[in-house]
Design an enzyme around this catalytic site. Sequence first.
Site, PDB file in Angstrom:
ATOM      1  N   ASP A  58       0.823  -1.220   0.000  1.00 32.62           N
ATOM      2  CA  ASP A  58       0.000   0.000   0.000  1.00 32.62           C
ATOM      3  C   ASP A  58       0.858   1.273   0.000  1.00 32.62           C
ATOM      4  O   ASP A  58       0.748   2.104   0.896  1.00 32.62           O
ATOM      5  CB  ASP A  58      -0.942  -0.038   1.222  1.00 32.62           C
ATOM      6  CG  ASP A  58      -1.764  -1.320   1.269  1.00 32.62           C
ATOM      7  OD1 ASP A  58      -2.896  -1.317   0.776  1.00 32.62           O
ATOM      8  OD2 ASP A  58      -1.233  -2.356   1.758  1.00 32.62           O
ATOM      9  N   ASN A 129      -6.674  -3.841  -4.851  1.00 34.86           N
ATOM     10  CA  ASN A 129      -7.912  -3.320  -5.443  1.00 34.86           C
ATOM     11  C   ASN A 129      -7.694  -1.970  -6.129  1.00 34.86           C
ATOM     12  O   ASN A 129      -8.305  -1.705  -7.175  1.00 34.86           O
ATOM     13  CB  ASN A 129      -9.027  -3.227  -4.385  1.00 34.86           C
ATOM     14  CG  ASN A 129      -8.595  -2.525  -3.120  1.00 34.86           C
ATOM     15  OD1 ASN A 129      -7.602  -2.914  -2.506  1.00 34.86           O
ATOM     16  ND2 ASN A 129      -9.313  -1.498  -2.719  1.00 34.86           N
ATOM     17  N   HIS A 242     -10.329  -2.121   7.645  1.00 31.06           N
ATOM     18  CA  HIS A 242     -11.141  -2.990   6.778  1.00 31.06           C
ATOM     19  C   HIS A 242     -11.608  -4.250   7.506  1.00 31.06           C
ATOM     20  O   HIS A 242     -12.617  -4.842   7.135  1.00 31.06           O
ATOM     21  CB  HIS A 242     -10.363  -3.427   5.540  1.00 31.06           C
ATOM     22  CG  HIS A 242     -10.080  -2.313   4.582  1.00 31.06           C
ATOM     23  ND1 HIS A 242      -8.838  -1.735   4.467  1.00 31.06           N
ATOM     24  CD2 HIS A 242     -10.877  -1.677   3.694  1.00 31.06           C
ATOM     25  CE1 HIS A 242      -8.887  -0.784   3.542  1.00 31.06           C
ATOM     26  NE2 HIS A 242     -10.106  -0.723   3.058  1.00 31.06           N
ATOM     27  N   HIS A 268      -3.516  -4.166   2.400  1.00 33.15           N
ATOM     28  CA  HIS A 268      -4.896  -3.672   2.388  1.00 33.15           C
ATOM     29  C   HIS A 268      -5.223  -2.800   3.586  1.00 33.15           C
ATOM     30  O   HIS A 268      -5.716  -1.690   3.410  1.00 33.15           O
ATOM     31  CB  HIS A 268      -5.904  -4.830   2.259  1.00 33.15           C
ATOM     32  CG  HIS A 268      -7.273  -4.373   1.842  1.00 33.15           C
ATOM     33  ND1 HIS A 268      -7.495  -3.522   0.777  1.00 33.15           N
ATOM     34  CD2 HIS A 268      -8.511  -4.653   2.342  1.00 33.15           C
ATOM     35  CE1 HIS A 268      -8.801  -3.302   0.639  1.00 33.15           C
ATOM     36  NE2 HIS A 268      -9.432  -3.974   1.571  1.00 33.15           N
ATOM     37  N   ASP A 269      -5.016  -3.269   4.808  1.00 35.71           N
ATOM     38  CA  ASP A 269      -5.142  -2.383   5.959  1.00 35.71           C
ATOM     39  C   ASP A 269      -3.793  -1.697   6.146  1.00 35.71           C
ATOM     40  O   ASP A 269      -2.749  -2.374   6.156  1.00 35.71           O
ATOM     41  CB  ASP A 269      -5.579  -3.147   7.220  1.00 35.71           C
ATOM     42  CG  ASP A 269      -7.092  -3.097   7.400  1.00 35.71           C
ATOM     43  OD1 ASP A 269      -7.720  -2.131   6.884  1.00 35.71           O
ATOM     44  OD2 ASP A 269      -7.651  -4.006   8.027  1.00 35.71           O
ATOM     45  N   HIS A 270      -3.833  -0.352   6.280  1.00 29.91           N
ATOM     46  CA  HIS A 270      -2.610   0.450   6.250  1.00 29.91           C
ATOM     47  C   HIS A 270      -1.968   0.510   7.625  1.00 29.91           C
ATOM     48  O   HIS A 270      -1.918   1.557   8.276  1.00 29.91           O
ATOM     49  CB  HIS A 270      -2.917   1.849   5.724  1.00 29.91           C
ATOM     50  CG  HIS A 270      -3.431   1.827   4.318  1.00 29.91           C
ATOM     51  ND1 HIS A 270      -3.778   2.960   3.615  1.00 29.91           N
ATOM     52  CD2 HIS A 270      -3.629   0.787   3.462  1.00 29.91           C
ATOM     53  CE1 HIS A 270      -4.194   2.620   2.408  1.00 29.91           C
ATOM     54  NE2 HIS A 270      -4.117   1.307   2.284  1.00 29.91           N
TER      55      HIS A 270
END
Length: 350
Positions: A58, A129, A242, A268-270
Amino acid sequence: MAKLAKMQNLLSRSMGWAVVSMNIIIFCFLTDESHCSLQHVRSAKKIGDSLNFLVVGDWGRKGLYNQSRVATQMGRIGEELDIDFVISTGDNFYENGLTGIDDPSFEESFSGIYTAKSLQTPWYSVLGNHDYRGNALAQLSPSLRSQDHRWQCERSFILKYTIYPHDLQSGGGSADFFFVDTTPFVDHYWKPSKNTYDWRGVLPREKYLNQQLQDLQVALETSTATWKIVIGHHTIRSVGSHGDTEEMIHQILPIIEAYGVDLYVNGHDHCLEHISSVNSPLQFLTSGGGSKAWRGMKEGANMEGLQFFHNGQGFMSVQIQATLLHVVFYDVEGSTVHELNLLKEGLSVS
Ligand SMILES: *[C@@H]1O[C@H](CO)[C@@H](O)[C@H](O)[C@H]1NC(C)=O
């Protein structure tokens, strides 16, 4: 040494091979026909006592939101550990992936940012995504690899590493890495919204997902590696904003727990996270702190098995030996914030 000579002989007889960096790593592409599935296998070997790599996710924001500071620390730790490669857990370019192979973001967010000497190794990357919101095929294109030789992005593939310690008496180890394309699994992206997704190569969806699940099962079932590591963009378990990903829990988790996978590594989760499965030795590791962070914990998150959560930027290192796997999480300053050790004989976690 006889073992090594045999291996080299075997490699040179395979479809094609290239010697990289003074014979330390030999890549050979055993099956090259299928670039879009887990049937694509790359084999490599490490001559040395441990296989070392960094994991970041990310990240692509042109150096902003502390991306450059994280990059600097990755360079420093990468040097210390003499890393063999870097894994990117996806969401490589914000907000909407790359527009095409000539998008200047590739230089501005990747080549021009991760400039440290130690980071000039292969970057094995999956798509997130946000990457699917742009031209997803561009990131998979060999033309990017010719702009920057480090860039190794595929939807899904397997990397098989054999470790040959200098002292061969002490025996070698092996690690198989299974890179999975998780975005198409998530229903949310298929519903009408303001975002569009580049599903070229993924349709029909059902067939694509079934193929991936089947390939993953077969690959795990036949893997003889000491260590098995599955990598994907989306969380399975997470207490970050998320949270858990239901589709991953229902479709991917049963397969990876059935075949004794050691680590599931995602972004995905930062943030940075370590969660232990309560049903198996599987450890869930989130390394999604490559740039913009500080989203906190999900309200009402499933806290089961939570070992560590860092709400901020950072990255992770992994060192793999025959019987020991050592993970360290670092914050934006490069300070150690969490560690874990897995032992193969009488497995224990600390
Ligand atoms: C960057 O890191 C510093 C030092 O930890 C922190 O104070 C600052 O808030 C971070 N900036 C962003 C945009 O996250």
